[in-house]
Design an enzyme around this catalytic site. Sequence first.
Site, PDB file in Angstrom:
ATOM      1  N   ASP A  45       0.825  -1.212   0.000  1.00  0.00           N
ATOM      2  CA  ASP A  45       0.000   0.000   0.000  1.00  0.00           C
ATOM      3  C   ASP A  45       0.859   1.263   0.000  1.00  0.00           C
ATOM      4  OD1 ASP A  45       0.854  -0.104   2.613  1.00  0.00           O
ATOM      5  OD2 ASP A  45      -1.140   0.199   3.488  1.00  0.00           O
ATOM      6  N   SER A  46       2.188   1.105   0.054  1.00  0.00           N
ATOM      7  CA  SER A  46       3.078   2.253  -0.174  1.00  0.00           C
ATOM      8  C   SER A  46       2.815   2.860  -1.545  1.00  0.00           C
ATOM      9  CB  SER A  46       4.550   1.833  -0.066  1.00  0.00           C
ATOM     10  OG  SER A  46       4.849   0.818  -0.998  1.00  0.00           O
ATOM     11  N   ASP A  84      -1.263  -6.149   0.085  1.00  0.00           N
ATOM     12  CA  ASP A  84      -1.388  -5.456   1.368  1.00  0.00           C
ATOM     13  C   ASP A  84      -2.866  -5.148   1.600  1.00  0.00           C
ATOM     14  OD1 ASP A  84       0.469  -4.684   3.275  1.00  0.00           O
ATOM     15  OD2 ASP A  84       1.260  -3.018   2.080  1.00  0.00           O
ATOM     16  N   LYS A 114      -1.172  -9.434   3.283  1.00  0.00           N
ATOM     17  CA  LYS A 114      -0.331  -8.899   4.367  1.00  0.00           C
ATOM     18  C   LYS A 114      -1.160  -7.930   5.193  1.00  0.00           C
ATOM     19  CE  LYS A 114       3.275  -5.839   3.761  1.00  0.00           C
ATOM     20  NZ  LYS A 114       2.791  -4.711   4.577  1.00  0.00           N
ATOM     21  N   GLU A 116      -0.880  -5.340   8.932  1.00  0.00           N
ATOM     22  CA  GLU A 116       0.005  -4.738   9.926  1.00  0.00           C
ATOM     23  C   GLU A 116      -0.477  -5.039  11.339  1.00  0.00           C
ATOM     24  OE1 GLU A 116       0.582  -0.549   9.155  1.00  0.00           O
ATOM     25  OE2 GLU A 116       1.200  -0.898   7.080  1.00  0.00           O
ATOM     26  N   GLU A 183       9.930  -3.887   9.812  1.00  0.00           N
ATOM     27  CA  GLU A 183      10.281  -2.601   9.185  1.00  0.00           C
ATOM     28  C   GLU A 183      10.894  -1.632  10.194  1.00  0.00           C
ATOM     29  OE1 GLU A 183       7.290  -0.846   6.673  1.00  0.00           O
ATOM     30  OE2 GLU A 183       8.398   1.031   6.473  1.00  0.00           O
TER      31      GLU A 183
HETATM   32  O1  KIV Z   1       3.615  -1.081   1.395  1.00  0.00           O
HETATM   33  C1  KIV Z   1       4.778  -1.530   1.359  1.00  0.00           C
HETATM   34  O2  KIV Z   1       5.537  -1.313   0.401  1.00  0.00           O
HETATM   35  C2  KIV Z   1       5.234  -2.354   2.478  1.00  0.00           C
HETATM   36  C3  KIV Z   1       6.660  -2.774   2.528  1.00  0.00           C
HETATM   37  C4  KIV Z   1       7.543  -1.619   2.800  1.00  0.00           C
HETATM   38  C5  KIV Z   1       6.879  -3.876   3.480  1.00  0.00           C
HETATM   39  O3  KIV Z   1       4.450  -2.646   3.344  1.00  0.00           O
HETATM   40 NA    NA Z   2       2.485  -1.563   3.307  1.00  0.00          NA
END
Ligand code: KIV
Ligand code: NA
Length: 230
Positions: A45-46, A84, A114, A116, A183
């Site tokens: 989600d970045s 994510d 994934k 958090e 992270e």
């Molecule tokens: O969203 C993302 O890119 C991430 C990674 C940095 C692990 O969660």
């Molecule tokens: Na992320």
Amino acid sequence: RSKVSIKTIQTMYRRKEAISMMTAQDYPSGLVVDKAGIDICLVGDSLAMVTLGYDSTNPLTVEDMLHHCRAVARGCKSPFVIADLPYGSYEASPDDAVRVSLRFMKEGNCDAVKLEGGIEMAETIHRITRIGIPVIGHIGLTPQRQSALGGFRVQGKTAKQAAALLQDALAVQEAGAFAVVIEAVPEEIAGYITQKLKVPTIGIGAGVQCSGQVLVQNDALGLFDKFVPK
Ligand code: KIV
Ligand code: NA
């Protein structure tokens, strides 16, 4: 290369081979991950920040993310593809998390999800994995919680925080996660957690002692303008 599966990842871990993970958000960036021979592709989600220009990952919706996942999946033939779960789509209850995870498997063409969080997400991880959806955890700097953390800061610097991180990692593992992203945690702490776990750790800003590493593709290629992560 044939398709990377959860078995491939477990075999690499057993053989102490480094596991590579990189993000992608569309068809061409998915192709990059595929052609580079990277083991795991994370639709992180970045992408809210590096591709869409938001100041945090929080505005990203499930529909946005599904759209990106489908495009990545078309470019990623070999890598194991992880979605994510977007902020706000899974935290309120394990039922929400199960429903949204099923959407990413079914409509997003992903191989795993994934999310958090540590101990507080254990029940949720257990519920998702129990119906046969692989989950990777994410502890340390959890960007979706940047408001509570006071920004994108290194975590686990004090002995007390480091001990709590280990408890989080163990809880996520016990709940059934096949791996844990760590992270922005000091190298020695990430290394210690890696030694204590029986599943792979994938580090970012966490030193070289994890079982693997993940990079945000735009950061790795210098294609993000707002700040340069460590
Ligand atoms: O969203 C993302 O890119 C991430 C990674 C940095 C692990 O969660
Ligand atoms: Na992320």
